[in-house]
Design an enzyme around this catalytic site. Structure first.
Site: not given
Length: 416
Positions: A177, A118
């Site tokens: 994602d 991330d």
């Protein structure tokens, strides 16, 4: 002459609401006053959150009338600084600039974090926007370059993907994602001339395109790979209703990710994928009239015995903000009625997000801008609450639209 031409374009955009992008005219329906008012409102509201946020902590959500914060290692830590940057860009409020510059030193150490995929969210949204807006390479470039190397360390040549999670029961999980973190790699590649990062991003996007999507172009949430052979061994969900359902925010990650990857690479397969995903989202029979989606497009197929059933009709504002921002960009890369369709749907989303029941009244909602997002209903986590990334993509969409109204390029890259 060029300066005069630019001034004429800006006047036309402002007065007529018509903006020329990629050689075509976009008929803009939202006014400059509407966009600026919502940016100004957001700037005032986020100061409520800023005043409540401790040093060294990052906003996560507001739940049960209580502020909830995270450390810098939480995947959402970069969204709050990123939102401050965008609001500073949209309002020129110097207080916001001070807020974000005070917060970034607490986030910088994450450039060494090789335990997460991330880093695009964490570092690119924060330090990346900082570099874009200030041009201060000495202050921000090293963080981005070091962080990109940390992210690239998670790439595996057998799977040709960047690993998402390290925990069990997964073998080598990749979530949709992860498409969002590829812009970090492509932009750092441009900044440094190191083509390695660009190539890794393309490989990940190509592998994801091959394995993550069903025939109707809806996306699985998690694809699990065998790390030795690189073969797919599982197609699952973690936050959606069930493995074969279309989790709404996941479709947003996919739409935004492939639109962005077309911009970065000009590969037609990425553009076509984005168009197919947009068609799936906008034509889905379960899309509400106001275009703020339910948390899962297949919510009607949830068994009545499930604990999720009672909450199956919750909306997910965070998905809508992703759709709005991505559709504004996708409208630039398409033509005619298709382009107009993407633009008008993004405008509808922005209009509805900017009023009740989604937009928070000043001083309420813990200082978050928007209400009614869903983090992970199956995990009973962050249910019908504000979320920091919903605010980020909402403000990004407002700023993108403002640029169009001002006759500026809608996308302003960090790499020079």
């Amino acid at each position: 002459m060029m300066k005069l031409k630019r001034q004429i374009i800006m006047v036309l955009c402002s007065v007529l609401g018509i903006c020329t992008v990629q050689g075509q005219s976009l008929d803009l329906k939202l006014s400059k006053e509407f966009i600026q008012q919502n940016l100004n409102d957001a700037a005032l509201q986020i100061k409520v959150l800023a005043n409540a946020t401790p040093n060294g902590k990052f906003p996560k959500t507001f739940e049960n009338n209580k502020e909830i914060f995270s450390s810098s290692s939480w995947w959402c830590s970069g969204f709050y600084p990123g939102t401050l940057w965008y609001l500073y860009e949209g309002t020129q409020d110097q207080g916001l600039l001070q807020n974000v510059e005070e917060k970034l030193p607490y986030l910088e150490k994450e450039k060494y974090n090789r335990g997460t995929h991330d880093l695009g969210f964490m570092l690119f949204c924060s330090f990346g926007n900082g570099l874009r807006l200030t041009g201060d390479s000495a202050k921000y470039k090293d963080v981005l370059v070091t962080g990109a190397a940390s992210l690239a360390s998670r790439f595996n040549e057998r799977t040709k993907t960047i690993r998402s999670w390290d925990h069990k029961p997964w073998h080598y999980p990749v979530i949709i994602d992860n498409m969002m973190n590829l812009e970090f790699l492509t932009q750092v590649s441009k900044m440094t001339g190191n083509k390695k990062y660009y190539d890794l991003a393309i490989k990940h996007a190509e592998t994801t395109l091959k394995n993550h999507f069903r025939k109707d172009y809806s996306s699985y949430h998690v694809i699990d790979y065998d790390v030795n052979s690189g073969k797919v061994i599982g197609k699952k969900t973690h936050q959606g209703a069930y493995d074969e359902s279309a989790w709404s925010r996941g479709q947003g990650w996919a739409l935004y990710g492939y639109t962005m990857m077309y911009r970065e690479t000009k590969k037609k397969e990425f553009l076509n994928q984005a168009r197919h995903i947009a068609k799936y989202i906008l034509n889905h029979p379960n899309m509400p009239q106001d275009l703020i989606p339910y948390w899962d497009f297949d919510k009607d197929k949830i068994d009545q015995s499930s604990k999720m059933y009672a909450k199956k009709d919750l909306r997910d504002v965070s998905a809508a903000t992703l759709y709005a921002s991505a559709l504004l960009e996708l409208a630039q890369y398409t033509k005619g009625k298709e382009s107009a369709l993407y633009l008008s749907n993004a405008e509808t989303m922005l209009t509805n997000l900017s009023k009740e029941p989604y937009k928070a009244v000043y001083g309420t909602n813990g200082g978050y801008l928007l209400k009614h997002s869903v983090g992970a209903l199956p995990l009973n986590s962050e249910i019908d609450v504000p979320l920091t990334y919903a605010d980020y993509y909402y403000v990004e969409a407002l700023v993108r639209y403002k640029r169009l109204l001002d006759g500026e390029p809608m996308i302003k890259e960090i790499a020079k």
